[in-house]
Design a protein around this motif. Structure first.
Motif, PDB file in Angstrom:
ATOM      1  N   ARG A 184       0.833  -1.204   0.000  1.00  9.68           N
ATOM      2  CA  ARG A 184       0.000   0.000   0.000  1.00  9.68           C
ATOM      3  C   ARG A 184       0.873   1.261   0.000  1.00  9.68           C
ATOM      4  NH1 ARG A 184      -2.660  -1.110   4.109  1.00  9.68           N
ATOM      5  NH2 ARG A 184      -4.608  -1.881   3.186  1.00  9.68           N
ATOM      6  N   LEU A 221      -5.830 -12.028  -2.031  1.00 10.39           N
ATOM      7  CA  LEU A 221      -6.763 -10.962  -2.425  1.00 10.39           C
ATOM      8  C   LEU A 221      -6.578  -9.721  -1.574  1.00 10.39           C
ATOM      9  CD1 LEU A 221      -9.948 -13.149  -3.004  1.00 10.39           C
ATOM     10  CD2 LEU A 221      -8.527 -12.058  -4.764  1.00 10.39           C
ATOM     11  N   ARG A 222      -6.219  -9.910  -0.326  1.00  5.21           N
ATOM     12  CA  ARG A 222      -5.966  -8.767   0.565  1.00  5.21           C
ATOM     13  C   ARG A 222      -4.782  -7.938   0.055  1.00  5.21           C
ATOM     14  NH1 ARG A 222      -3.648  -9.270   6.686  1.00  5.21           N
ATOM     15  NH2 ARG A 222      -3.531  -7.029   7.163  1.00  5.21           N
ATOM     16  N   GLY A 244      -5.943  -5.877  -2.743  1.00  2.00           N
ATOM     17  CA  GLY A 244      -6.719  -4.760  -2.218  1.00  2.00           C
ATOM     18  C   GLY A 244      -5.833  -3.627  -1.745  1.00  2.00           C
ATOM     19  N   VAL A 298      -4.797  -1.669  -4.748  1.00  2.07           N
ATOM     20  CA  VAL A 298      -5.918  -0.836  -5.204  1.00  2.07           C
ATOM     21  C   VAL A 298      -6.079   0.379  -4.293  1.00  2.07           C
ATOM     22  CG1 VAL A 298      -8.422  -0.781  -5.526  1.00  2.07           C
ATOM     23  CG2 VAL A 298      -7.113  -2.773  -6.288  1.00  2.07           C
ATOM     24  N   ASP A 299      -5.975   0.168  -2.989  1.00  2.63           N
ATOM     25  CA  ASP A 299      -6.084   1.282  -2.038  1.00  2.63           C
ATOM     26  C   ASP A 299      -4.995   2.323  -2.286  1.00  2.63           C
ATOM     27  OD1 ASP A 299      -8.209  -0.024  -0.877  1.00  2.63           O
ATOM     28  OD2 ASP A 299      -7.047  -0.823   0.813  1.00  2.63           O
ATOM     29  N   LYS A 356     -14.051  -9.087  -8.403  1.00  2.00           N
ATOM     30  CA  LYS A 356     -13.865  -8.363  -7.148  1.00  2.00           C
ATOM     31  C   LYS A 356     -13.320  -6.952  -7.360  1.00  2.00           C
ATOM     32  CE  LYS A 356     -11.683  -8.795  -2.565  1.00  2.00           C
ATOM     33  NZ  LYS A 356     -12.965  -8.589  -1.834  1.00  2.00           N
ATOM     34  N   PHE A 357     -12.373  -6.803  -8.308  1.00  2.00           N
ATOM     35  CA  PHE A 357     -11.702  -5.511  -8.474  1.00  2.00           C
ATOM     36  C   PHE A 357     -11.890  -4.887  -9.860  1.00  2.00           C
ATOM     37  CE2 PHE A 357      -9.046  -7.860  -5.392  1.00  2.00           C
ATOM     38  CZ  PHE A 357      -9.114  -6.994  -4.308  1.00  2.00           C
ATOM     39  N   ASN A 399     -14.926  -2.312 -10.707  1.00  2.00           N
ATOM     40  CA  ASN A 399     -15.137  -1.131  -9.865  1.00  2.00           C
ATOM     41  C   ASN A 399     -15.259   0.127 -10.727  1.00  2.00           C
ATOM     42  OD1 ASN A 399     -14.904  -2.802  -7.720  1.00  2.00           O
ATOM     43  ND2 ASN A 399     -12.969  -2.014  -6.964  1.00  2.00           N
TER      44      ASN A 399
END
Length: 534
Positions: free
Chosen positions: A127, A159-160, A163, A166-167, A197-198, A201
């Motif tokens: 991140r 997947l986390r 994420g 993406v964040d 899932k992504f 969006n």
């Protein structure tokens, strides 16, 4: 048409292949070739890993690209440093590319046992790194390393990690099949989950695929990922890379664009696929695999007589696409199984009056079968076959006759590297010529001596240079008395041709191939001269 972004990693992942090494100029030339082809992204190296890549990115700033965007490659920050303190990230920024590609761990085993970090630390590293680069004005592709292995082991954590990217503001999540061991449906199912899932969006995150060929499935896995919703495909144009290589983009591009209704490169550029693959192979200093789909020299080659006959009538009989759509060409291979249709196709280049029922056709077929029984293989020597045909149909006249040649060698070599000598005596149109040549081997010495003898009468011989020389032992059981087949590839700068000789004496086989090479050039030049007069 579904738009697919092609992300070529020849200069980064491809350069990790055994025997592959690029200079800065090589890399610049490949960038120009890939841009001409029209790929969306060119991953050009890791500026933080070595001075050569850093120098390349500085030189690349001078390039003006019409179709492609350069991408610098790096990793997430180290676990014990901030992004500003991480030298590799600072090198990445100094490359000055609009796009960067960052790889990060998504397999829990890799995080704990290789990075020696906690799972939470790794998520924060992803991140933070993506967020920092986006804050510095970069667009980020996140390469999820070992994603499919990690997804199989701990899907929730894999997947986390996505994420977190993406964040941080990543524009593309590329799922990397790093070990090359996943089966096609594993790639399809996992990619579909990520897309759902992504990829749907409002932020417009694209999902990509990056596969390796350790199980021979890199192309298949990439195509299935696209079927599952991926719109970004990574690979190497010619498929080389670490271990058994990366996904072959030349195959993927053609499959997607010609078979699956996708747009990967500009439509007009598809006809440049084969020439550009050849150019990249030449820069890389490798031979383009003749069996490579679409772009290999054997991709549209036909040998069996029944196949050739059908293809001459209608190519659709045995070809899945037209060769010119990918810039390749149809080839009919001459052999003992080629049949009359092949002979006619070749012969009519020199004499349109000869038909399938002409007696000379059977004579040529019989002669080819005899010679191939003796060890000739004309499918690799079109120039020698053409001379054979000319002799059979009366469109051949020798340019010289040999009285004798004599070779000798010395060991150890002289200081200048010369170690062999050849004397030849020729009759050229009634003129007897005796010359000698020195070389760094007997074949080289023979080549030099023949040229000296002939150039006075045929100056065009000076334009010929040998580009390749191969010797194949045909019968290993006979040891040093075995027959050998010599293949010589020659060029005059504008065209290339291959000739062949077979004998139990390697020098005699080389002489036969050399004479065919010289005579082929002289015949072609003579015909061009007469065609201009007419």
């Amino acid at each position: 048409m579904k738009k697919i972004d092609i992300f070529d990693s020849t200069l980064r992942d491809g350069s990790q292949g055994e025997g592959i090494s690029y200079s800065v100029q090589d890399k610049l030339n490949i960038v120009r070739a890939l841009d001409e082809l029209g790929v969306s992204f060119i991953e050009a190296g890791n500026p933080g890993s070595n001075p050569k890549d850093m120098e390349f990115f500085q030189e690349a700033k001078k390039l003006t690209l019409a179709n492609s965007k350069l991408v610098a490659f790096g990793s997430t920050r180290r676990k014990d440093l901030s992004c500003r303190e991480d030298a590799n990230l600072q090198s990445l920024l100094s490359a000055g590319t609009e796009w960067v590609c960052i790889f990060g761990k998504t397999w829990d085993f890799q995080v704990t046992d290789i990075l020696h970090a906690t799972l939470d630390e790794n998520v924060e590293m992803i991140r933070d790194t993506v967020s920092y680069l986006v804050g510095e004005g970069r667009k980020v592709v996140f390469d999820a390393e070992h994603f499919f292995t990690g997804y199989a082991a701990n899907a929730e954590y894999a997947l986390r990690c996505l994420g977190a990217a993406v964040d941080g503001g990543a524009e593309c999540l590329c799922l990397c099949e790093t070990k090359g061991g996943a089966m096609p449906m594993e790639c399809y199912n996992a990619t579909k989950t990520v897309v759902e899932k992504f990829g749907k969006n409002p932020g417009g995150i694209s999902v990509g695929i990056h596969t390796h060929n350790d199980s021979g499935l890199a192309v298949a896995n990439s195509l299935l990922a696209v079927e599952a919703g991926a719109t970004h495909v990574q690979g190497v144009l010619l498929g080389f890379g670490e271990r058994t290589g990366n996904a072959n983009l030349s195959t993927i591009i053609a499959d997607l664009q010609l078979k699956l209704g996708c747009s990967c490169i500009p439509e007009d550029s598809l006809r440049n696929l084969t020439p550009i693959c050849k150019r990249v192979a030449e820069i890389t200093n490798i031979a383009l695999n003749p069996g490579m789909p679409y772009v290999g020299s054997s991709a549209f080659a036909h040998k069996a007589g029944m196949h050739i006959d059908a293809v001459i009538k209608n190519p659709f009989a045995y070809e899945h696409v037209e060769p010119d759509r990918v810039g390749n060409e149809r080839v009919f291979l001459m052999s003992e199984v080629a049949g009359r249709s092949m002979i006619i196709e070749k012969v009519q280049k020199f004499d349109k009056s000869i038909t399938k029922s002409s007696p000379v056709v059977q004579e040529i077929v019989t002669r080819v079968k005899e010679l191939e029984h003796d060890g000739y293989q004309f499918e690799g020597a079109d120039a020698s076959f053409e001379i054979l045909v000319r002799k059979s149909i009366g469109k051949y006249q020798p340019f010289f006759n040999l009285h004798y040649y004599k070779t000798s060698g010395e060991f150890p070599r002289f200081a200048d590297g010369q170690c062999a000598f050849c004397q030849v005596k020729l009759d050229v149109d009634g003129n007897v010529v005796v010359t000698a040549g020195e070389g760094d081997g007997p074949v080289n010495a023979m080549d030099v001596a023949l040229r000296k003898a002939l150039e006075e009468f045929y100056p065009n011989v000076g334009q010929i240079h040998l580009t390749d020389y191969k010797v194949r032992v045909l019968d290993g059981k006979s040891a040093t008395a075995s027959k050998v087949r010599v293949l010589i590839e020659s060029s005059d700068g504008s065209s290339t041709w291959t000739t062949m000789g077979v004998s139990s004496d390697v020098m005699e086989a080389s002489y036969i191939a050399l004479v065919d090479s010289f005579e082929y050039k002289l015949i072609k030049d003579l015909e061009r001269k007469f065609s201009k007069i007419l």
